[in-house]
Design a protein around this motif. Structure first.
Motif, short mmCIF file in Angstrom:
data_model
loop_
_atom_site.label_atom_id
_atom_site.label_comp_id
_atom_site.label_asym_id
_atom_site.label_seq_id
_atom_site.Cartn_x
_atom_site.Cartn_y
_atom_site.Cartn_z
N ARG A 1 27.61 44.91 -47.75
CA ARG A 1 26.52 44.01 -47.34
C ARG A 1 25.89 43.32 -48.54
NH1 ARG A 1 21.57 46.55 -44.99
NH2 ARG A 1 20.13 45.04 -45.75
N LEU B 1 25.76 39.25 -49.25
CA LEU B 1 24.52 38.52 -49.50
C LEU B 1 24.56 37.80 -50.84
CD1 LEU B 1 21.97 41.13 -48.13
CD2 LEU B 1 22.49 38.89 -47.15
N LEU C 1 25.96 37.20 -41.56
CA LEU C 1 24.70 36.88 -42.22
C LEU C 1 24.61 35.45 -42.77
CD1 LEU C 1 24.38 40.22 -44.19
CD2 LEU C 1 23.14 39.58 -42.11
N ALA C 2 25.72 34.79 -42.94
CA ALA C 2 25.72 33.46 -43.56
C ALA C 2 26.35 32.42 -42.64
CB ALA C 2 26.45 33.51 -44.91
N HIS D 1 24.41 33.76 -51.47
CA HIS D 1 23.40 33.24 -52.40
C HIS D 1 24.06 32.34 -53.45
CE1 HIS D 1 19.95 33.13 -55.06
NE2 HIS D 1 20.66 33.68 -56.02
#
Length: 78
Positions: free
Chosen positions: A45, A49, A10-11, A53
């Motif tokens: 998850r 995230l 995701l990153a 962030h």
């Protein structure tokens, strides 16, 4: 999937960051994420995230991204 695996998925902007550093941020994120309604997969998850962030906020603040300081400046109450 583990939190690290989710983070890598995701990153992508942090692909060059070594696992040890990411794991440190994941540990910090885990202290901020409390969600007893999530199962282990969803919690991994959420931690990923949150770590991404926090890393983004940290890098923006360090690089002086325009508007970052003004957006998060604390103001005194009169």
């Amino acid at each position: 999937m583990t939190a690290l695996q989710y983070f890598r998925l995701l990153a992508a902007e942090f692909a060059s960051v070594i696992d040890a550093t990411v794991n440190t941020w994941l540990s910090i994120a885990a202290q901020d994420v409390y969600a007893p309604c999530l199962n282990a997969e969803e919690l991994a998850r959420a931690n990923a995230l949150m770590a991404a962030h926090l890393m983004k906020l940290s890098s923006d603040a360090a690089s002086g991204v325009a508007g970052f300081q003004a957006q998060f400046r604390f103001q005194r109450r009169e």
